[in-house]
Design a protein around this motif. Structure first.
Motif, PDB file in Angstrom:
ATOM      1  N   UNK A 112      -7.572  -4.384  -1.974  1.00 18.79           N
ATOM      2  CA  UNK A 112      -8.907  -4.082  -2.499  1.00 18.79           C
ATOM      3  C   UNK A 112      -9.064  -2.584  -2.736  1.00 18.79           C
ATOM      4  N   UNK A 113      -8.556  -1.836  -1.738  1.00 23.84           N
ATOM      5  CA  UNK A 113      -8.671  -0.380  -1.811  1.00 23.84           C
ATOM      6  C   UNK A 113      -7.399   0.244  -1.216  1.00 23.84           C
ATOM      7  N   UNK A 114      -6.519   0.698  -2.101  1.00 25.13           N
ATOM      8  CA  UNK A 114      -5.201   1.169  -1.661  1.00 25.13           C
ATOM      9  C   UNK A 114      -5.299   2.295  -0.634  1.00 25.13           C
ATOM     10  N   UNK A 115      -6.330   3.160  -0.799  1.00 21.39           N
ATOM     11  CA  UNK A 115      -6.429   4.348   0.056  1.00 21.39           C
ATOM     12  C   UNK A 115      -6.590   3.978   1.527  1.00 21.39           C
ATOM     13  N   UNK A 116      -7.061   2.776   1.819  1.00 21.38           N
ATOM     14  CA  UNK A 116      -7.276   2.400   3.225  1.00 21.38           C
ATOM     15  C   UNK A 116      -6.000   1.817   3.853  1.00 21.38           C
ATOM     16  N   UNK A 117      -4.951   1.639   3.073  1.00 17.72           N
ATOM     17  CA  UNK A 117      -3.706   1.064   3.608  1.00 17.72           C
ATOM     18  C   UNK A 117      -2.942   2.128   4.389  1.00 17.72           C
ATOM     19  N   UNK A 118      -2.307   1.693   5.499  1.00 18.71           N
ATOM     20  CA  UNK A 118      -1.641   2.674   6.374  1.00 18.71           C
ATOM     21  C   UNK A 118      -0.516   3.431   5.665  1.00 18.71           C
ATOM     22  N   UNK A 119       0.091   2.836   4.635  1.00 14.93           N
ATOM     23  CA  UNK A 119       1.214   3.511   3.963  1.00 14.93           C
ATOM     24  C   UNK A 119       0.760   4.407   2.811  1.00 14.93           C
ATOM     25  N   UNK A 120      -0.529   4.376   2.490  1.00 14.32           N
ATOM     26  CA  UNK A 120      -0.992   5.082   1.288  1.00 14.32           C
ATOM     27  C   UNK A 120      -0.624   6.567   1.308  1.00 14.32           C
ATOM     28  N   UNK A 121      -0.060   7.029   0.205  1.00  7.84           N
ATOM     29  CA  UNK A 121       0.227   8.456   0.068  1.00  7.84           C
ATOM     30  C   UNK A 121      -0.290   8.873  -1.307  1.00  7.84           C
ATOM     31  N   UNK A 122      -1.053   9.929  -1.354  1.00  7.31           N
ATOM     32  CA  UNK A 122      -1.537  10.386  -2.661  1.00  7.31           C
ATOM     33  C   UNK A 122      -0.524  11.379  -3.237  1.00  7.31           C
ATOM     34  N   UNK A 123      -0.081  11.125  -4.459  1.00 10.97           N
ATOM     35  CA  UNK A 123       0.842  12.082  -5.068  1.00 10.97           C
ATOM     36  C   UNK A 123       0.005  13.018  -5.933  1.00 10.97           C
ATOM     37  N   UNK A 124       0.098  14.274  -5.594  1.00 14.42           N
ATOM     38  CA  UNK A 124      -0.736  15.279  -6.272  1.00 14.42           C
ATOM     39  C   UNK A 124      -0.497  15.289  -7.780  1.00 14.42           C
ATOM     40  N   UNK A 125      -1.554  15.466  -8.508  1.00 13.36           N
ATOM     41  CA  UNK A 125      -1.411  15.628  -9.966  1.00 13.36           C
ATOM     42  C   UNK A 125      -1.418  14.332 -10.747  1.00 13.36           C
ATOM     43  N   UNK A 126      -1.365  13.201 -10.058  1.00  9.66           N
ATOM     44  CA  UNK A 126      -1.313  11.932 -10.803  1.00  9.66           C
ATOM     45  C   UNK A 126      -2.708  11.455 -11.207  1.00  9.66           C
TER      46      UNK A 126
END
Ligand code: PEP
Ligand code: MG
Length: 759
Positions: A88-102
């Motif tokens: 539902x919301x990827x950011x809440x998943x324990x593995x989520x990593x934000x790749x800068x600039x995307x």
């Protein structure tokens, strides 16, 4: 949805390179799924990272830049679990990593599906949406279907792309590797020569030429010929066609105009492509465009264009040099989409170094022939873009089934060392010719050969064969344009019988069908291996059977060393009927004044039904011979020709070993001799096991005979029986294989199966 899927796959298939393939996928999937984002991350094996390779919706500047390690991000998680992840919301998943600039932080809903081709993970296909919502089941199912269908196209485009990169270089830095299966052991290094079956546009290789003017002239001549042909067909059908149908012929002619197809083809030739390659490229583009059209009438026009292309190709092929006139380079590695037994004869033996087939497997008949000729062969290299490798240097590793295109100097040197070691081992085996195949405790194991080609005879005698256990009579039938006459057959058979006399020669009656079609006797079936094959065909055509038997009997006049063997038998009636026809031929010939002896008659055990009737057969015939190639295929339900299931074709499967042991015991209960003529006898480990099972004769390709003899001379019969006792109770074919290899090594025969290969 099905229509959308079909169109996307078609469009992706039409894309010329990896970049466009990925671009089409992300654009089309994003639109079809009505999502904000669609991206593809591909696995970079060397860097061990997922790299963002295409996106619709994220920042395009990140393409090729943004990447994740194997256990990073939800993408990494999808790869690790090899299943879809729907959040539902990827950011809440324990593995989520934000790749800068995307720019990914704006999107919440996430669905990632792995892209898997032949069990290996290529990457992850992702869709994302701004909303916080879970994608529904239908969306998930669509994405899984999409990814499964596209995996093959991506794998192919990746392989082709990497080849294009290396094609222009002198030597590559990283070796481009393609996996297949072993067809015949050995290593070959040389330039690729691609062979195309006639009128197969897709299989035409791309080839550069220097004399552009001559190539254009050649093309124009072919064009004129096709125009004349079409007009002629149009005229001859004129009365039988309605006017709108007649117009089709005019459309064809117009398509060939200089400002239509012909002009485009000439433009490609001017870029340095040979006429056949230019034709393939231009026709391919048009066919793809038409296939994508919504209008069914226009879509159908793709067929017309293909037809025109084939006609022009035929003319170009006819005007080109005949195969026999082609000058093949030294150390030719012959490459084909589907290698056929007939192709093997096209290249002069002294030039032919290796064989490479995109389709087929180690048990296809082309591979069996290659083994009898001792030519290193790789089969089933399904991802090899074979039309793009014409002229490129290739290393063919027939031990592991791997192929390297444009290899580095280092790798080439490693393989040259292996060739040297191989030559040393073979030189060491030469002294065995006059020695008997006798175990260290005095058990004598007769070793015979399988033949088919004229040249097999000399090679077999040279290697100390004591008889022929299988002469594949269909091979001389395959390299002709019509059924050979009784006299022609007699001459061919006589050569085998005479050369081996007084040693026995086992001639198998015509075994066509399956993967052995005759060009002049086509058999179209959905399941050729379960269809009209072997004895089924010849009993339905007694005129073909009788001519062959008469030829065999006449060829054996005065020699008395003929044994006749019946293939693909499934019931006793087939044996009875065959014997009746053989007796009829004997009687007829005697009436005609020939002095023919009653030959020994045998049955091949190749199907499970025959396994359970061995004693019944044995009571009716003089010998039993096991065709373990087919028996393995039918017991395991694995098409011996299909590269997709080549990994499941396991000679040391417990069921196969049990069946082989059972057959030997059953035949001996009737005091009938039992031999084996499948490829298993040619493997030193297999030969030791078969000897322990009590097989009276092992028949194999001449190439491997010295190695098998060496193995038998290095083991005691007691040790072989002990090995069999331990192996027959094991469950796992891999462990059985390992135990065989270890035993060979302990016996000091470690170099026999294969040398050490670099990874
Ligand atoms: C076999 O099936 O094992 C056999 C010897 O026959 P072929 O390979 O020609 O089918
Ligand atoms: Mg067979």
């Amino acid at each position: 949805m099905l229509e959308t899927l079909r169109k996307i796959v078609q469009e992706v298939n039409a894309a010329p390179d990896l970049e466009s393939v990925l671009d089409v996928i992300v654009r089309r999937v994003q639109r079809a799924m009505r999502t904000d984002v669609c991206s593809i991350y591909l696995l970079d094996q060397e860097r061990e990272r997922y790299v963002l390779m295409a996106t619709q919706g994220l920042n395009k500047k990140s393409v090729g830049q943004a990447s994740l390690s194997l256990d990073e991000g939800v993408v990494g998680h999808v790869g690790q679990r090899a299943e879809p992840i729907n959040l539902e919301d990827a950011a809440t998943h324990s593995s989520y990593t934000y790749i800068k600039g995307t720019g990914e932080h704006k999107f919440h809903a996430f669905l990632g599906v792995p892209i898997i081709h032949h069990r290996s993970l290529l990457g992850v296909l992702v869709i994302q949406q701004k909303a916080i919502r879970k994608f529904d089941e239908a969306e998930e199912a669509f994405m899984v279907t999409m990814s499964a269908q596209l995996a093959g196209v991506i794998a192919h485009a990746e392989a082709t792309g990497s080849l294009t990169q290396v094609a222009g270089q002198e030597k590559s830095e990283s070796d481009r590797k393609f996996e297949g299966v072993s067809g015949c052991i050995g290593v070959a290094i040389g330039p690729a020569v691609v062979m195309t079956p006639l009128a197969d546009l897709d299989g035409v290789p791309e080839r550069k030429i220097d004399d552009i003017k001559a190539e254009i002239t050649k093309f124009k001549q072919a064009l004129a010929q096709v125009r004349r042909d079409i007009k002629k067909v149009g005229r001859s059908l004129a009365k039988r066609l309605r006017s709108e149908e007649r117009e089709l012929f005019d459309v064809y002619i117009r398509m060939l105009d200089d400002n239509a197809l012909a002009g485009e083809i000439i433009a490609r030739i001017k870029e340095g492509q040979w006429a056949q390659g230019a034709l393939k490229l231009v026709i391919g583009e048009h066919v793809k465009q038409f296939s994508l059209m919504d209008d069914p009438y226009l879509r159908e026009r793709a067929t017309d264009i293909k037809d025109l292309g084939r006609r022009m190709l035929t003319c170009l092929q006819e005007s080109g040099p005949a195969l026999s006139e082609i000058v093949f380079p030294e150390n030719t590695i012959l490459v084909a989409d589907e290698l056929t037994p007939a192709m093997l004869g096209e290249v002069p033996t002294e030039k032919l170094m290796g064989l490479l087939s995109v389709n087929g497997s180690g048990n296809s008949h082309a591979a069996i022939l290659a083994r009898s000729m001792g030519i290193p062969t790789v089969m089933g290299a399904v991802d090899l873009p074979y039309t793009r490798i014409e002229g490129l240097p290739v290393i063919l590793d027939g031990y592991s089934g791997r192929v390297f295109v444009n290899p580095s100097d280092d790798l080439e040197q490693c393989y040259r060392d292996i060739i040297r070691e191989e030559n040393e081992v073979n030189a060491g085996l030469e002294g065995l010719k006059e020695l008997p195949a006798e175990t260290t405790d005095g058990y004598r194991m007769p070793l015979w050969v399988n033949t088919g080609l004229v040249t097999d005879v000399a090679r077999s005698l040279d290697r100390g064969a004591e008889g022929i256990g299988l002469y594949r009579t269909e091979i001389p039938f395959m390299i002709r344009d019509f059924f050979p006459s009784e006299y022609d057959q007699m001459e061919t058979y006589r050569r085998q019988l005479e050369a081996f006399a007084p040693r026995p020669v086992t001639m198998r009656t015509l075994d066509i069908g399956g993967d052995k079609p005759l060009p002049y006797f086509p058999i179209q079936e959905d399941n050729p291996f379960l269809g009209w094959r072997g004895i089924r065909v010849t009993l339905d055509h007694p005129e073909i059977f009788l001519v062959q038997i008469r030829a065999m009997l006449r060829a054996a006049e005065g020699l008395d060393n003929l044994r006749i063997m019946l293939p693909m038998v499934t019931n006793v009636q087939e044996v009875e009927e065959s014997k009746k026809l053989i007796n009829q031929a004997v009687d007829e010939l005697r009436e005609e004044g020939h002095v023919v002896n009653q030959p020994l008659i045998g049955v091949m055990i190749e199907v499970p039904a025959a396994v359970y009737q061995v004693r019944r057969f044995a009571r009716r015939v003089d010998f039993i011979s096991v065709g373990s190639n087919d028996l393995t295929q039918y017991l395991l339900a694995v098409d011996r020709n299909n590269p997709r299931v080549a990994g499941l074709y396991v000679s040391y499967h417990p069921a196969v070993l049990k069946a082989l042991q059972f057959i030997a015991r059953e035949a001996h209960k009737e005091n009938v001799s039992v031999s084996i003529c499948g490829e298993m006898a040619a493997d030193p480990g297999g030969a030791i096991l078969l000897m322990a099972m009590g097989y009276d004769v092992l028949s194999m390709n001449a190439t491997n005979l010295p190695k098998v003899k060496y193995a038998i001379r290095g083991v005691s019969f007691e040790r072989a029986k002990d090995l069999l006792d331990r192996i027959i109770v094991m469950d796992d074919p891999d462990k059985i294989h390992m135990m065989l290899r270890k035993t060979l090594k302990d016996l000091g025969l470690g170099q026999l199966p294969r040398p050490t290969i670099p990874d």
